[in-house]
Design an enzyme around this catalytic site. Structure first.
Site, mmCIF file in Angstrom:
data_model
loop_
_atom_site.group_PDB
_atom_site.id
_atom_site.type_symbol
_atom_site.label_atom_id
_atom_site.label_comp_id
_atom_site.label_asym_id
_atom_site.label_seq_id
_atom_site.Cartn_x
_atom_site.Cartn_y
_atom_site.Cartn_z
ATOM 1 N N GLU A 221 0.804 -1.220 0.000
ATOM 2 C CA GLU A 221 0.000 0.000 0.000
ATOM 3 C C GLU A 221 0.838 1.272 0.000
ATOM 4 O O GLU A 221 0.314 2.354 -0.256
ATOM 5 C CB GLU A 221 -0.934 -0.010 1.211
ATOM 6 C CG GLU A 221 -1.980 -1.113 1.141
ATOM 7 C CD GLU A 221 -2.730 -1.317 2.449
ATOM 8 O OE1 GLU A 221 -3.740 -2.039 2.418
ATOM 9 O OE2 GLU A 221 -2.308 -0.791 3.498
ATOM 10 N N MET B 233 -9.054 -2.899 9.398
ATOM 11 C CA MET B 233 -8.386 -3.198 10.659
ATOM 12 C C MET B 233 -7.510 -2.074 11.228
ATOM 13 O O MET B 233 -6.775 -2.320 12.172
ATOM 14 C CB MET B 233 -7.538 -4.465 10.495
ATOM 15 C CG MET B 233 -8.387 -5.704 10.275
ATOM 16 S SD MET B 233 -7.436 -7.240 10.344
ATOM 17 C CE MET B 233 -7.150 -7.533 8.608
ATOM 18 N N GLU B 234 -7.586 -0.865 10.688
ATOM 19 C CA GLU B 234 -6.710 0.194 11.183
ATOM 20 C C GLU B 234 -7.356 1.567 11.351
ATOM 21 O O GLU B 234 -6.957 2.354 12.212
ATOM 22 C CB GLU B 234 -5.487 0.380 10.244
ATOM 23 C CG GLU B 234 -4.534 -0.774 10.192
ATOM 24 C CD GLU B 234 -4.956 -1.866 9.235
ATOM 25 O OE1 GLU B 234 -4.598 -3.028 9.494
ATOM 26 O OE2 GLU B 234 -5.665 -1.558 8.245
ATOM 27 N N GLY C 4 -13.391 -4.208 3.229
ATOM 28 C CA GLY C 4 -14.539 -4.963 2.759
ATOM 29 C C GLY C 4 -15.788 -4.095 2.796
ATOM 30 O O GLY C 4 -16.026 -3.369 3.760
ATOM 31 N N ASP D 205 -13.310 -6.602 -1.336
ATOM 32 C CA ASP D 205 -14.219 -7.734 -1.172
ATOM 33 C C ASP D 205 -15.520 -7.233 -0.534
ATOM 34 O O ASP D 205 -15.631 -6.073 -0.155
ATOM 35 C CB ASP D 205 -13.577 -8.827 -0.310
ATOM 36 C CG ASP D 205 -13.218 -8.319 1.078
ATOM 37 O OD1 ASP D 205 -14.106 -8.336 1.948
ATOM 38 O OD2 ASP D 205 -12.063 -7.898 1.290
#
Length: 241
Positions: free
Chosen positions: A21, A184-185, A87, A208
């Site tokens: 990233e 998650m961050e 997601g 996703d």
């Protein structure tokens, strides 16, 4: 596009959870010095003519929060952008699209036994952490120009220390948070930025649908999603005062 009038940022911190990233952004930097701290490498230099610190935080909320605090303490950043993948939590937000954070929230914080709403950290004065409107507006304008083939959405980005790949879990997160996407961050970065009074924006490209197809879709669309968000961040850099 013209530079964002009146939006002045001297030093901007750019965080990605994974090397993929931030690798492309690092390659485009000049006059770089690298500082190592807490297992992270902070690349400080020029990106598109603007002073920036680009760093891979590592995956998860603790890594992301530590990384943001180092950017505040050691590099005195005026703003933070978090780029990455997520997601989708909404049917209309498709794989490849980008979500720009209106705010961020923890979906795995649960202190309801003490009278707090699900998602709120006990003894904090807010349920969610508001993102910066100026950065979000700029990102939206830029994204529609450099990624015309995808949808651009604004909404709540929700975070937990888990990869969501189960329809029942997805529905539970939606009911608790009303989020647009999950990762998650972002909420940890939002929380650290909020506590340090630093403007921030989370940019999430959708890899996703955060359901039973996620394990199959994620590796297929990860690179495409990263490319969209990196293209957006790089273009934004050239427009900051």
């Amino acid at each position: 596009m013209e530079k964002a009038e009146g939006y002045k940022v001297k030093v901007i911190g750019i965080i990605g959870a994974m090397e993929e990233e931030v690798a492309m952004l690092k390659e485009k930097m000049t006059e770089v010095t690298v500082t190592e701290k807490a297992g992270m490498e902070f690349f400080h230099g020029q990106l598109k003519g603007h002073e920036a610190v680009v760093v891979r935080s590592g995956i998860g909320k603790v890594n992301a929060g530590i990384c943001t605090q180092i950017l505040a303490d050691d590099f005195h950043v005026d703003a933070v952008i978090n780029t990455g993948i997520a997601g989708s939590l909404k049917a209309e937000i498709n794989i490849g699209d980008i979500v720009l954070s209106t705010d961020t929230m923890h979906h795995d914080m649960d202190a309801r036994e003490f009278g707090y709403p699900a998602g709120q950290i006990p003894r904090m004065d807010t349920l969610a952490f508001p993102a910066d409107e100026g950065l979000r507006k700029l990102a939206g304008e830029v994204c529609r120009q450099v990624n015309p083939e995808i949808g651009v959405w604004e909404g709540r980005v929700v975070s937990g220390d888990q990869f969501v790949a189960d329809k029942a879990k997805k529905e539970a997160i939606i009911s608790i948070t009303g989020g647009s996407c999950t990762e998650m961050e972002g909420a940890a970065i939002g929380q650290a930025a909020y506590l340090n009074h630093i403007p921030y924006l989370v940019i999430r490209a959708i890899s996703d649908k955060a359901d039973d197809s996620a394990q199959m879709d994620y590796p297929t669309f990860e690179k495409q999603a990263i490319l969209h968000s990196v293209r957006l961040v790089e273009s934004m850099m050239g427009l900051l005062d």
